[in-house]
Design an enzyme around this catalytic site. Structure first.
Site, PDB file in Angstrom:
ATOM      1  N   GLY A 161     -39.599 -20.958  81.297  1.00  0.00           N
ATOM      2  CA  GLY A 161     -39.838 -19.531  81.183  1.00  0.00           C
ATOM      3  C   GLY A 161     -38.665 -18.860  80.486  1.00  0.00           C
ATOM      4  O   GLY A 161     -37.939 -19.474  79.709  1.00  0.00           O
ATOM      5  N   VAL A 181     -37.510 -23.390  75.632  1.00  0.00           N
ATOM      6  CA  VAL A 181     -37.097 -22.384  76.602  1.00  0.00           C
ATOM      7  C   VAL A 181     -37.526 -21.030  76.076  1.00  0.00           C
ATOM      8  O   VAL A 181     -37.432 -20.761  74.873  1.00  0.00           O
ATOM      9  CB  VAL A 181     -35.568 -22.405  76.827  1.00  0.00           C
ATOM     10  CG1 VAL A 181     -35.165 -21.340  77.847  1.00  0.00           C
ATOM     11  CG2 VAL A 181     -35.103 -23.779  77.265  1.00  0.00           C
ATOM     12  N   CYS A 182     -38.013 -20.172  76.965  1.00  0.00           N
ATOM     13  CA  CYS A 182     -38.333 -18.794  76.611  1.00  0.00           C
ATOM     14  C   CYS A 182     -39.356 -18.766  75.468  1.00  0.00           C
ATOM     15  O   CYS A 182     -40.330 -19.523  75.469  1.00  0.00           O
ATOM     16  CB  CYS A 182     -37.038 -18.057  76.285  1.00  0.00           C
ATOM     17  SG  CYS A 182     -37.131 -16.257  76.321  1.00  0.00           S
ATOM     18  N   THR A 183     -39.150 -17.919  74.478  1.00  0.00           N
ATOM     19  CA  THR A 183     -40.105 -17.808  73.380  1.00  0.00           C
ATOM     20  C   THR A 183     -40.020 -18.960  72.388  1.00  0.00           C
ATOM     21  O   THR A 183     -40.751 -18.977  71.390  1.00  0.00           O
ATOM     22  CB  THR A 183     -39.929 -16.469  72.634  1.00  0.00           C
ATOM     23  OG1 THR A 183     -38.575 -16.343  72.186  1.00  0.00           O
ATOM     24  CG2 THR A 183     -40.291 -15.303  73.526  1.00  0.00           C
TER      25      THR A 183
END
Length: 233
Positions: free
Chosen positions: A152, A102-104
């Protein structure tokens, strides 16, 4: 009855807690599954929200998992710099049925060599950094490429987890989980992406991030070179 699926979330200092807790809440409802929050020790781990989360297992406790999920946050670069953590991600990710983030968190997977040639998602502000690790950045809430499923930024973790739930248990099960969580987003503002937020809000966000972590991208480039994975951005 088949054995329970083992789900392992990497928990690390300065993680964005919603990157972890959003999808963990969804995946905890897969059924016939166990879920661990994994770190070096069982001591409380501080999040970037100002409170700590207790790990449920150490790296030694979880040498294998069916699903590995790596969240993101301000601690991402420190994770990439930590050989012990990266060795665990590489080992578990190499054998997992599903390799996810998730995310970075996708930058951590990339730095572990687990996204070479894969399409992947990331928080919009650092999505282009995926090219450092020969991953293919995609502007989407959820990106599925074979057994890599990446979300994202932050709230996209819920979408990611529902997508993965449907892939594992079927759409009807995922829909029931969504209903149980009353996940029916109706945000008060239309500013959840750079396109909808507009240039002024985007610029304000970027100024704030630069003040908080002024060398974040440069440090990541240096870490990619250190690990022999750097690509041109």
């Amino acid at each position: 009855m088949t054995r329970p699926l083992r789900i392992a979330f990497l928990l690390f200092p300065n993680v964005t807690q919603l990157d972890l807790t959003g999808p963990a809440q969804v995946l905890s409802r897969l059924g016939n599954a166990s879920l661990d929050l994994v770190w070096k020790t069982l001591d409380p781990v501080p999040t970037d929200a100002g409170f700590s989360i207790l790990p449920t297992a150490t790296f030694a406790d979880v040498p294998h998992a069916d699903i590995i999920c790596v969240p993101g946050g301000f601690g991402t670069n420190a994770v990439i710099a930590d050989d012990e953590v990266m060795a665990w991600v590489q080992t578990v990710g190499a054998e997992a049925t599903w390799v996810t983030s998730v995310c970075t968190g996708s930058l951590i997977l990339g730095a572990a060599g687990l996204l070479d040639g894969y399409r992947a998602g990331c928080h919009w502000a650092q999505r282009d950094m995926l090219t450092l690790f020969n991953a293919i950045p995609v502007d989407a809430r959820v990106v599925v490429d074979r057994n890599r499923v990446t979300g994202g930024g932050v709230t996209a973790g819920i979408d990611f987890a529902l997508t993965l739930t449907a892939m594992i248990r079927g759409e009807a099960h995922a829909r029931a989980v969504q209903l149980g969580l009353e996940y029916d987003p109706a945000p008060p503002f239309d500013s959840g992406s750079p396109a909808s937020a507009g240039p002024e809000i985007v610029a304000a966000y970027q100024r704030r991030m630069h003040a908080l972590v002024p060398t974040r991208d440069d440090d990541l480039r240096a870490l990619a070179k250190r690990r022999g994975l750097a690509r041109d951005t």
